[in-house]
Design an enzyme around this catalytic site. Structure first.
Site, PDB file in Angstrom:
ATOM      1  N   GLU A 138      30.970  51.777  20.170  1.00 34.43           N
ATOM      2  CA  GLU A 138      31.766  52.344  19.065  1.00 34.43           C
ATOM      3  C   GLU A 138      32.594  51.241  18.397  1.00 34.43           C
ATOM      4  O   GLU A 138      32.863  51.291  17.191  1.00 34.43           O
ATOM      5  CB  GLU A 138      32.694  53.466  19.581  1.00 34.43           C
ATOM      6  CG  GLU A 138      31.987  54.615  20.311  1.00 34.43           C
ATOM      7  CD  GLU A 138      31.207  55.562  19.380  1.00 34.43           C
ATOM      8  OE1 GLU A 138      31.270  55.397  18.143  1.00 34.43           O
ATOM      9  OE2 GLU A 138      30.506  56.454  19.911  1.00 34.43           O
ATOM     10  N   LYS A 168      38.598  65.919  16.735  1.00 29.25           N
ATOM     11  CA  LYS A 168      37.326  66.606  16.996  1.00 29.25           C
ATOM     12  C   LYS A 168      37.335  67.054  18.442  1.00 29.25           C
ATOM     13  O   LYS A 168      37.547  66.237  19.342  1.00 29.25           O
ATOM     14  CB  LYS A 168      36.146  65.648  16.801  1.00 29.25           C
ATOM     15  CG  LYS A 168      35.552  65.685  15.411  1.00 29.25           C
ATOM     16  CD  LYS A 168      34.240  64.904  15.371  1.00 29.25           C
ATOM     17  CE  LYS A 168      33.711  64.812  13.972  1.00 29.25           C
ATOM     18  NZ  LYS A 168      32.518  63.945  13.885  1.00 29.25           N
ATOM     19  N   ASN A 212      29.338  58.121  12.111  1.00 29.60           N
ATOM     20  CA  ASN A 212      28.103  58.490  12.825  1.00 29.60           C
ATOM     21  C   ASN A 212      27.039  57.407  12.734  1.00 29.60           C
ATOM     22  O   ASN A 212      25.876  57.650  13.075  1.00 29.60           O
ATOM     23  CB  ASN A 212      27.539  59.797  12.274  1.00 29.60           C
ATOM     24  CG  ASN A 212      28.474  60.963  12.546  1.00 29.60           C
ATOM     25  OD1 ASN A 212      29.164  60.975  13.566  1.00 29.60           O
ATOM     26  ND2 ASN A 212      28.527  61.913  11.638  1.00 29.60           N
ATOM     27  N   HIS A 234      26.642  57.400  26.418  1.00 29.83           N
ATOM     28  CA  HIS A 234      26.705  57.647  24.975  1.00 29.83           C
ATOM     29  C   HIS A 234      26.715  56.330  24.179  1.00 29.83           C
ATOM     30  O   HIS A 234      25.958  56.165  23.220  1.00 29.83           O
ATOM     31  CB  HIS A 234      27.955  58.472  24.659  1.00 29.83           C
ATOM     32  CG  HIS A 234      28.160  58.708  23.204  1.00 29.83           C
ATOM     33  ND1 HIS A 234      27.330  59.497  22.454  1.00 29.83           N
ATOM     34  CD2 HIS A 234      29.087  58.215  22.327  1.00 29.83           C
ATOM     35  CE1 HIS A 234      27.736  59.510  21.187  1.00 29.83           C
ATOM     36  NE2 HIS A 234      28.802  58.732  21.091  1.00 29.83           N
ATOM     37  N   HIS A 271      21.733  60.030  19.195  1.00 28.66           N
ATOM     38  CA  HIS A 271      21.834  61.353  19.838  1.00 28.66           C
ATOM     39  C   HIS A 271      20.477  61.839  20.322  1.00 28.66           C
ATOM     40  O   HIS A 271      20.384  62.469  21.377  1.00 28.66           O
ATOM     41  CB  HIS A 271      22.404  62.368  18.851  1.00 28.66           C
ATOM     42  CG  HIS A 271      23.898  62.482  18.921  1.00 28.66           C
ATOM     43  ND1 HIS A 271      24.626  63.157  17.989  1.00 28.66           N
ATOM     44  CD2 HIS A 271      24.790  62.001  19.817  1.00 28.66           C
ATOM     45  CE1 HIS A 271      25.910  63.091  18.305  1.00 28.66           C
ATOM     46  NE2 HIS A 271      26.034  62.392  19.420  1.00 28.66           N
ATOM     47  N   ARG A 276      34.101  60.437   6.712  1.00 25.94           N
ATOM     48  CA  ARG A 276      34.093  60.458   8.185  1.00 25.94           C
ATOM     49  C   ARG A 276      32.682  60.382   8.756  1.00 25.94           C
ATOM     50  O   ARG A 276      32.478  59.911   9.876  1.00 25.94           O
ATOM     51  CB  ARG A 276      34.837  61.695   8.707  1.00 25.94           C
ATOM     52  CG  ARG A 276      35.023  61.683  10.214  1.00 25.94           C
ATOM     53  CD  ARG A 276      36.031  62.693  10.710  1.00 25.94           C
ATOM     54  NE  ARG A 276      36.156  62.618  12.160  1.00 25.94           N
ATOM     55  CZ  ARG A 276      37.098  63.200  12.868  1.00 25.94           C
ATOM     56  NH1 ARG A 276      38.033  63.911  12.259  1.00 25.94           N
ATOM     57  NH2 ARG A 276      37.126  63.076  14.173  1.00 25.94           N
ATOM     58  N   ARG A 310      44.457  81.463  20.672  1.00 26.61           N
ATOM     59  CA  ARG A 310      44.241  81.038  19.269  1.00 26.61           C
ATOM     60  C   ARG A 310      44.854  79.676  18.960  1.00 26.61           C
ATOM     61  O   ARG A 310      45.126  79.345  17.817  1.00 26.61           O
ATOM     62  CB  ARG A 310      44.779  82.072  18.279  1.00 26.61           C
ATOM     63  CG  ARG A 310      44.125  83.409  18.387  1.00 26.61           C
ATOM     64  CD  ARG A 310      44.337  84.218  17.121  1.00 26.61           C
ATOM     65  NE  ARG A 310      43.687  85.496  17.227  1.00 26.61           N
ATOM     66  CZ  ARG A 310      44.236  86.575  17.767  1.00 26.61           C
ATOM     67  NH1 ARG A 310      45.467  86.541  18.219  1.00 26.61           N
ATOM     68  NH2 ARG A 310      43.562  87.695  17.838  1.00 26.61           N
ATOM     69  N   GLU A 370      35.416  65.796   8.073  1.00 28.98           N
ATOM     70  CA  GLU A 370      34.076  65.235   7.877  1.00 28.98           C
ATOM     71  C   GLU A 370      33.338  65.860   6.691  1.00 28.98           C
ATOM     72  O   GLU A 370      32.226  66.369   6.819  1.00 28.98           O
ATOM     73  CB  GLU A 370      33.230  65.357   9.157  1.00 28.98           C
ATOM     74  CG  GLU A 370      32.059  64.371   9.133  1.00 28.98           C
ATOM     75  CD  GLU A 370      31.306  64.281  10.445  1.00 28.98           C
ATOM     76  OE1 GLU A 370      31.942  64.099  11.493  1.00 28.98           O
ATOM     77  OE2 GLU A 370      30.076  64.377  10.411  1.00 28.98           O
ATOM     78  N   LYS A 414      39.667  53.813  12.706  1.00 23.94           N
ATOM     79  CA  LYS A 414      39.394  55.241  12.911  1.00 23.94           C
ATOM     80  C   LYS A 414      40.498  56.081  12.261  1.00 23.94           C
ATOM     81  O   LYS A 414      40.231  57.096  11.605  1.00 23.94           O
ATOM     82  CB  LYS A 414      39.278  55.530  14.408  1.00 23.94           C
ATOM     83  CG  LYS A 414      39.176  57.010  14.728  1.00 23.94           C
ATOM     84  CD  LYS A 414      37.846  57.439  15.250  1.00 23.94           C
ATOM     85  CE  LYS A 414      37.642  58.928  15.069  1.00 23.94           C
ATOM     86  NZ  LYS A 414      36.958  59.589  16.117  1.00 23.94           N
TER      87      LYS A 414
HETATM   88  N1  GLY Z   1      33.294  60.283  16.768  1.00 21.69           N
HETATM   89  C1  GLY Z   1      33.143  60.436  15.372  1.00 21.69           C
HETATM   90  C2  GLY Z   1      34.284  61.135  14.723  1.00 21.69           C
HETATM   91  O1  GLY Z   1      35.337  61.307  15.320  1.00 21.69           O
HETATM   92  O2  GLY Z   1      34.153  61.548  13.598  1.00 21.69           O
END
Ligand code: GLY
Length: 362
Positions: A187, A145, A247, A266, A254, A243, A123, A239, A229
């Site tokens: 990015e 993420k 994207n 990517h 994608h 956030r 957990r 998000e 970031k």
């Molecule tokens: N890679 C996009 C984010 O971390 O939200």
């Protein structure tokens, strides 16, 4: 020279991002988060292990007697529940408990997968990110993420789980193959486009130094991207709003990635997606023709594609509609209001999308 950023989560300092020229400070940084004498499991892939595993193992052996490793085959194909399952087995065999710690040593696949194992094993246990690719440094290692792909669906299974430390040895960027290094630029260009026009201009000015992988240019670039970031994920960790701007280029990107069956990296797909999203921003009257062309030139300046062959517009559109970024029936598209300022637009029509998709097809 080294640099450090603190990332807050729910209003409290949660972890540091450290930018270092080597692994010399790793043991001290790990001591500072009070995990000495816990068992550590380094999870990495076959490529990264060749270059950096011994150095990281040696550094971490100063913190604890038990440093074990899991090495899986490099590549997106390993970002699966099967690899997660192998990790659980090894952790159980080695009697890892809730106080023990995982170390993600590698690029985005390793970081996302290890984070997911850490989020779900017992957990949730602690983990450290040691990103070794440009993409992982400026994007995936920051913000919590985690996840894996499920069948053909990228990042379909995952969790938010914050690391305890992000330790970047910038020298690891020197051993990256060109294709991977430049893919990380996707990015980075995105960060300038969505949040900071001064940074976007700086990237163009510093292009030669960045291509030479000049250390000072790399440090400045990784730092500025992490700052962007960091600020976004602090304000919107789960998000629910801002956030989503990260994207930019990812909606169509994608789909291209999926349709090309992961034969493109990517960052390359993000660049193709950014070319389409920039055309939509032009067609909606937000950016000028000159700015649109400048964005395409900047992407190509860093050896990234702005188009793709072998795909049909209808297929790209259909896959985009299936993408998880859909909100009920509407595609939440990220557009540029201007260079350095992005927003979410849920009103893009099928015709507008098809027009944009056609410009990226060869
Ligand atoms: N890679 C996009 C984010 O971390 O939200």
């Amino acid at each position: 020279m080294n640099q450090r950023l603190i990332v807050n989560y729910e209003g409290k300092p949660a972890y540091d991002i450290m930018l270092e020229p080597d692994f010399n400070m790793l043991a001290e940084a790990v001591s500072a988060i009070e995990i000495d004498n816990r068992k550590l499991m380094i999870i990495t892939d076959s490529n990264v292990a060749m270059y950096h595993l011994e150095a990281v193992k040696t550094a971490l052996s100063k913190n604890t007697q038990t440093v074990e490793t899991i090495i899986f085959p490099a590549g997106e194909g390993s970002k699966s529940l099967d690899t997660v399952s192998l990790c659980y087995e090894k952790l159980i065999q080695s009697s890892f408990d809730r106080n023990d710690v995982l170390v993600a040593l590698g690029g985005g696949v390793v970081g996302d997968l290890t984070g997911f194992v850490a989020a779900t094993y017992l957990r949730g246990i602690r983990f450290i990110q040691v990103p070794t690719s440009l993409l992982a440094m400026v994007d995936s290692s920051v913000g919590g993420k985690t996840g894996v792909d499920f069948k053909a669906y990228k990042n379909m299974v995952g969790a938010f789980h914050q690391p305890k430390l992000v330790y970047m040895n910038l020298s690891t960027l020197l051993t990256l193959p060109d294709a991977e290094y430049y893919s990380g630029m996707g990015e980075i260009i995105k960060h300038g486009l969505i949040k900071d026009k001064v940074y976007y201009a700086w990237l163009k000015e510093q292009a030669e130094a960045i291509k030479r992988r000049d250390y000072d240019a790399l440090r400045e670039m990784v730092y500025r991207s992490c700052l962007i970031k960091r600020d976004v994920v602090e304000r919107d960790p789960k998000e629910q709003g801002e956030r989503a701007l990260l994207n930019y280029g990812h909606t169509i990107g994608h789909s291209v990635e999926k349709l090309k069956e992961l034969t493109l990296l990517h960052g390359q797909c993000v660049c193709i997606g950014m070319a389409a999203a920039s055309l939509l921003s032009l067609n909606r009257g937000f950016i000028s023709e000159t700015e649109y062309k400048d964005i395409l030139n900047t992407i190509t300046l860093f050896h990234q594609p702005i188009s793709v062959n072998g795909l049909s517009a209808e297929d790209v559109y259909a896959v985009t509609k299936l993408d998880k970024k859909m909100d009920s029936d509407k595609i939440k598209f990220i557009l540029l209001k201007e260079i350095g300022n992005a927003f979410v637009d849920p009103t893009i029509t099928k015709d507008e999308m098809l027009t944009a998709i056609l410009t990226i097809l060869e």
